[in-house]
Design a protein around this motif. Structure first.
Motif, short mmCIF file in Angstrom:
data_model
loop_
_atom_site.label_atom_id
_atom_site.label_comp_id
_atom_site.label_asym_id
_atom_site.label_seq_id
_atom_site.Cartn_x
_atom_site.Cartn_y
_atom_site.Cartn_z
N TYR A 72 0.81 -1.22 0.00
CA TYR A 72 0.00 0.00 0.00
C TYR A 72 0.85 1.27 0.00
O TYR A 72 0.35 2.37 -0.25
N GLY A 73 2.12 1.13 0.31
CA GLY A 73 3.00 2.29 0.40
C GLY A 73 4.46 1.90 0.36
O GLY A 73 4.81 0.72 0.31
N LEU A 74 5.31 2.92 0.40
CA LEU A 74 6.75 2.70 0.36
C LEU A 74 7.37 3.15 1.68
O LEU A 74 7.03 4.20 2.21
N ASN A 75 8.28 2.34 2.18
CA ASN A 75 9.10 2.71 3.33
C ASN A 75 10.40 3.26 2.74
O ASN A 75 11.11 2.53 2.06
N ILE A 76 10.66 4.53 2.98
CA ILE A 76 11.82 5.18 2.37
C ILE A 76 12.82 5.55 3.46
O ILE A 76 12.46 6.16 4.47
N ALA A 77 14.08 5.16 3.26
CA ALA A 77 15.16 5.49 4.18
C ALA A 77 16.00 6.60 3.55
O ALA A 77 16.14 6.67 2.32
N PHE A 78 16.55 7.45 4.41
CA PHE A 78 17.29 8.63 3.95
C PHE A 78 18.71 8.65 4.50
O PHE A 78 19.01 7.98 5.50
N SER A 79 19.53 9.46 3.87
CA SER A 79 20.94 9.55 4.24
C SER A 79 21.19 10.12 5.63
O SER A 79 22.30 9.98 6.16
N ASP A 80 20.20 10.72 6.24
CA ASP A 80 20.37 11.21 7.62
C ASP A 80 20.06 10.11 8.65
O ASP A 80 20.05 10.36 9.84
N GLY A 81 19.82 8.89 8.17
CA GLY A 81 19.55 7.75 9.05
C GLY A 81 18.08 7.51 9.32
O GLY A 81 17.72 6.49 9.89
N HIS A 82 17.23 8.43 8.91
CA HIS A 82 15.79 8.26 9.16
C HIS A 82 15.24 7.18 8.23
O HIS A 82 15.43 7.23 7.02
N ASN A 83 14.55 6.21 8.82
CA ASN A 83 13.99 5.11 8.02
C ASN A 83 12.62 4.67 8.53
O ASN A 83 12.19 3.56 8.27
N ARG A 84 11.92 5.54 9.23
CA ARG A 84 10.64 5.19 9.84
C ARG A 84 9.43 5.56 8.99
O ARG A 84 8.33 5.15 9.29
N GLY A 85 9.64 6.38 7.99
CA GLY A 85 8.51 6.90 7.23
C GLY A 85 7.91 5.90 6.27
O GLY A 85 8.62 5.24 5.52
N ILE A 86 6.60 5.78 6.32
CA ILE A 86 5.86 4.99 5.35
C ILE A 86 4.98 5.96 4.57
O ILE A 86 4.22 6.72 5.16
N TYR A 87 5.14 5.93 3.28
CA TYR A 87 4.43 6.85 2.40
C TYR A 87 3.40 6.07 1.59
O TYR A 87 3.76 5.37 0.64
N PRO A 88 2.12 6.14 1.99
CA PRO A 88 1.10 5.46 1.19
C PRO A 88 1.19 5.94 -0.27
O PRO A 88 1.52 7.11 -0.53
N LYS A 89 0.93 5.05 -1.19
CA LYS A 89 1.11 5.39 -2.61
C LYS A 89 0.21 6.55 -3.04
O LYS A 89 0.63 7.38 -3.84
N THR A 90 -0.97 6.66 -2.47
CA THR A 90 -1.82 7.81 -2.81
C THR A 90 -1.19 9.10 -2.28
O THR A 90 -1.29 10.15 -2.93
#
Length: 98
Positions: A72-90
């Protein structure tokens, strides 16, 4: 005429990792800058940081380091170490202006 809401069919980080490239099932090519994604994270940690006034206004040079597909969404990790965000595709499509 039936209108169909766009859905994400493919995604990848750009070669420089600064942008999420998205293709919809309707064959639209969209993009969302990594900084916009990071600023738009709605995870509990980021939401709390915003509430407490600790959330940065910018993330210069932020890069996408990993993308996980949750269906239903993408879990995106970033170069600052943050990896908690889930971005629903909508939500991703709305960030891309769709």
């Amino acid at each position: 005429m039936t209108l169909v809401a766009p859905t994400v069919s493919e995604y990848e980080a750009s070669d420089d990792l600064a942008t999420l490239l998205v293709r919809t099932a309707q064959d639209d090519a969209l993009s969302v800058p990594a900084e916009k994604l990071r600023l738009s994270c709605k995870c509990a940690h980021c939401t709390r940081a915003r509430f407490d006034g600790r959330f940065p206004e910018t993330f210069p040079g932020i890069a996408i380091t990993e993308i996980g597909d949750l269906g239903y969404g993408l879990n995106i990790a970033f170069s600052d170490g943050h990896n908690r965000g889930i971005y629903p595709k909508t939500y991703l499509l709305s960030l891309a202006g769709r």
